[in-house]
Each structure stands twice: as C-alpha cells, then as structure tokens.
Design an enzyme around this catalytic site. Structure first.
Site, mmCIF file in Angstrom:
data_model
loop_
_atom_site.group_PDB
_atom_site.id
_atom_site.type_symbol
_atom_site.label_atom_id
_atom_site.label_comp_id
_atom_site.label_asym_id
_atom_site.label_seq_id
_atom_site.Cartn_x
_atom_site.Cartn_y
_atom_site.Cartn_z
ATOM 1 N N ASP A 69 12.659 52.545 -6.349
ATOM 2 C CA ASP A 69 13.837 51.864 -5.887
ATOM 3 C C ASP A 69 13.313 50.810 -4.900
ATOM 4 O O ASP A 69 13.348 51.425 -3.274
ATOM 5 C CB ASP A 69 15.019 52.984 -5.414
ATOM 6 C CG ASP A 69 15.928 52.121 -4.849
ATOM 7 O OD1 ASP A 69 16.290 51.108 -5.043
ATOM 8 O OD2 ASP A 69 16.915 53.033 -4.327
ATOM 9 N N CYS A 91 17.884 45.959 -6.851
ATOM 10 C CA CYS A 91 18.839 45.328 -6.097
ATOM 11 C C CYS A 91 18.984 43.850 -6.226
ATOM 12 O O CYS A 91 19.797 43.000 -5.582
ATOM 13 C CB CYS A 91 19.151 45.812 -4.869
ATOM 14 S SG CYS A 91 17.864 45.484 -3.890
#
Length: 428
Positions: free
Chosen positions: A350, A376
């Site tokens: 992540d 993201c």
C-alpha cells in the site's frame, strides 16, 4: 478576435474538469459535466469563458455545499455521485489497460456515504478580527470551513471551538496547520505553528482537551518539521481498534479516510489473498500502523515493513501475541530485493501517492506468484503494474473504493497472479 461557439462536454479530464473540443483541440472547463451543452466565448489566447449552459447533462446536479467553488475541496459537486463512481472505476480500468493488461475481470466498486470522513488536514490564518480555519482555495488563501458535507459531524463540531482557542494562542502569529484524526478513542489533534508554544498556550490547549474530551493534543514546528512532534496535553489513552486489537497510533498517523472505506479496503485485500494456512508468510510493504496488517494476521503470518518509525513502533507494541513481525525499513531508499521475497506466499503493498516503482521492479523480478496492490493514484498504478505485466502477471481482481467524495481521487485494490489455477476461476 474572440469567437462564440456552442459545444458539448465530451468527458472529464484527468483533473476532473470538463473536456471540450474547439477546432479539434482540447480545452478544459471547471465544474462542467460530460453531456453539458454550453455557449462559450473563446479568446485569441484560447481562454474559454462559459456564457450559458444551454442544456445540462443528465448527470448534472446542484452542489450541496454553499462553499462549492470557493473551498479547495469537493471540486466535482456538480456531478451525481453514481456517475463519479463510474468515472473513477473507469480511471482504474483504463490505467490497467494502458499498463498492457488485455483481459480484466469485472470491477467491484463501493462509495462511502457523505459526512463520514474522519481524517482532515486543515490550514488556519489570522485575519483582522478573526481566525479562519479550513482548506486553501485553488492557488489562494484559506477559506473558512463554515460547513462541510464530507467531514464526520464529530469533527465538524470541533471547528468553532478550535477557532476560538487557536485565536487565543501566542504561538499563532500568522498561520499554521491542523490535522485531526478520529480514532476509536476519540479525536486526536496535531497542531503545527511557526512559533513555539508558550507556557500559557499549553495551559489553554490542556483546558481545551478536557472541555472537549480530546484524548491527546500534539504540536510540531512548522519551520522545523524534522524535529518531530511533542505531546502537549493528554487526557486519556489513545487507540484505534482493528477488531479486538487496539493499537496506539502516533500523532498525525495515517488513517483511511472513513471507517467504511477502511473496512472495504481490508475486505478487498482479504478476498484477494490466495488460500493460506496460518503459517504462510505474507510480506506487507508500507504497512503503516496496521490497517491491513492486523486483519491479514488472521489469515497468515505477516512480515510487515514500514519506513515511518513511530508507525511501525505502534504496530510492534500493539501486535503482541499476533502473527505479526515488524521491521523498520525505508522502502524508498532500501527496497526489498528479489531474493528477499523467496519465502513469501504473497506480497501486499500500500504505497504512498507517488507509488513504488523501485520496489515494484524488485517484486517483478522475484519468484512470488501473488501480489495485492492497494493504490490511491491511477497514474502510479499504471506505471508500477506495467512492470508486473512485462513479468508475466495477470490481473485477477479489481475493487474501486470511492472514499474521497466529490474529488478526483480514486482508491483501488488490485490483485495480480501467475497462478493458472486461480486465473481459471477469474470472472471477466
């Protein structure tokens, strides 16, 4: 000479502005929605001014916030939320297609409700007779956040009292920054100012914490952020719960924007994992203080790596008795190399907004069969996953989580595999 034209908005640009073609050349119009038909004035410098909305798109809606167009957030409130989710899903799909993946599964998607955001980063500024607290307008000053349809009501209710106490502090000579995280234990505040806090400032902040049940208030220097933070006032324990596990996050710790998105991202990651026994090693990169680590430890043995010392220390302290091993390591300067993945059953990462290109290169050259990437940033996802495509991986599953309503930000969980057995069960 300026000219008057009628044109239809074709699509959203990468920054969420409406794309229109004028003389077969693109121009971008803020707050426009695909399907809008507009009368435009086009200047000699190709500056485009909207004169009239001739017919609105079926996806156009009235903004819900009175600050729309002034505040620096929520730039896409003229578009219906279902249409925005569809657009963000398309951004992720197109990123993977541009990375070279020709066969993609159906994309799962979820959108959080309004007024659920539990993490906000604000700026404040003294002005004659008052202190404003909110977001920066585009390339401009701070806009006072007098209303917000994104932020959790518990945080929004703190803004007026915060204006009052900040305006009374001697350390607030000009402006500063404020971060609030709504942890399981309550709001956690990190204040940043140019000047150091005076003893009277500390007394006022301690009283504010008591009056508003703020477990912890911390401070750091805006001029010397490398010096870290100090806790100014603490009224009680600070913790965030992942199921039955409670961890104490550091001030300013990373927290997924909403509780709903935290759960959706974690569940998407768990669904993407291959079949594991409880001893199978899961290598987790950019672990933070445990958002994914703790849930994954129910499936296998997690080897968690994180470069932020306070975050990995919080995870280490709170994960006693769990199948979690922690390592402090700056993965940007010292990425894990290919041979270090030799025993990994699966790799989960992540990374920050910029992605993990250097680290991904080593993963792509490793023998690991399964990878789960939490992104993201579709552009970083495209760049990083192109390395996996060249290494022979295929996309097994894709989930899009819209946790930043009315913005251009798109969160995704993508699983990649070389397992023919797993790919045979993929739904396209």
């Amino acid at each position: 000479m300026p000219s008057i034209v009628e044109a239809e908005i074709r699509a959203f640009g990468a920054n969420g502005d409406g794309l229109v073609l004028i003389d077969d050349k693109p121009a971008y119009i803020p707050y426009a929605v695909p399907g809008d038909r507009m009368r435009l004035r086009v200047g000699d410098d190709r500056h485009v001014e909207v004169l009239d909305l001739l017919s609105p798109s079926p996806e156009r809606v009235s903004p819900v916030c009175a600050l729309f167009g002034q505040c620096g957030g929520c730039s896409m409130q003229t578009t219906a939320l279902p249409a925005l989710l569809e657009w963000k899903t398309g951004l992720v799909r197109h990123a993977l297609e541009r990375a070279g993946f020709r066969t993609l599964p159906r994309v799962a998607s979820v959108q959080v409700p309004p007024e659920t955001r539990r993490r906000i980063d604000l700026a404040f500024q003294r002005q004659p007779g008052r202190l404003v607290l909110g977001l920066h307008r585009r390339h401009g000053d701070v806009v006072d956040m007098t209303e917000c349809h994104v932020v959790h009501p518990a945080l929004l209710a703190l803004l007026d009292p915060l204006r009052h106490v900040l305006s009374s502090l001697g350390a607030v000579t000009g402006g500063g920054d404020l971060q609030i995280n709504l942890y399981s234990s309550g709001p956690d505040i990190l204040l940043s100012t140019d000047s150091a806090l005076a003893p009277t400032d500390r007394v006022k902040l301690a009283a504010f914490g008591r009056d508003h049940r703020i477990p912890r208030i911390s401070w750091k220097s805006k001029r010397r952020p490398e010096q870290g933070f100090e806790i100014v006032a603490q009224q009680g324990p600070v913790f965030h719960a992942f199921g039955a596990v409670k961890l104490c996050p550091p001030p300013g710790g990373f927290l997924q924007a909403t509780e709903q998105s935290e759960n959706a991202i974690a569940q998407s990651v768990l669904n993407a994992l291959p079949s594991l026994n409880r001893r199978d090693p899961i290598i987790e990169l950019f672990a933070g203080f445990g958002t994914l680590t703790v849930p994954m430890a129910q499936k296998g043995r997690v080897l968690a790596y994180e470069g932020h010392f306070e975050a990995i220390s919080a995870l280490k302290s709170g994960a006693v008795g769990q199948r979690i091993e922690t390592t402090h390591r700056d993965l940007t300067r010292q990425p894990l190399i290919a041979k270090e993945f030799a025993k990994a059953r699966v790799v989960v990462l992540d990374p920050p907004h910029a992605g993990a290109l250097i680290q991904m290169d080593h993963i792509a050259r490793s023998a690991v069969e399964d990878i789960v990437y939490v992104s993201c940033n579709p552009q970083a996802l495209q760049r990083d996953s192109a390395l996996l495509q060249k290494a022979g991986y295929e996309v097994l599953s894709v989930s899009v989580i819209d946790q930043f309503l009315w913005s251009t930000e798109a969160e995704a969980v993508v699983s990649f595999t070389k397992s023919k057995k797993r790919l045979s069960r993929r739904q396209t």
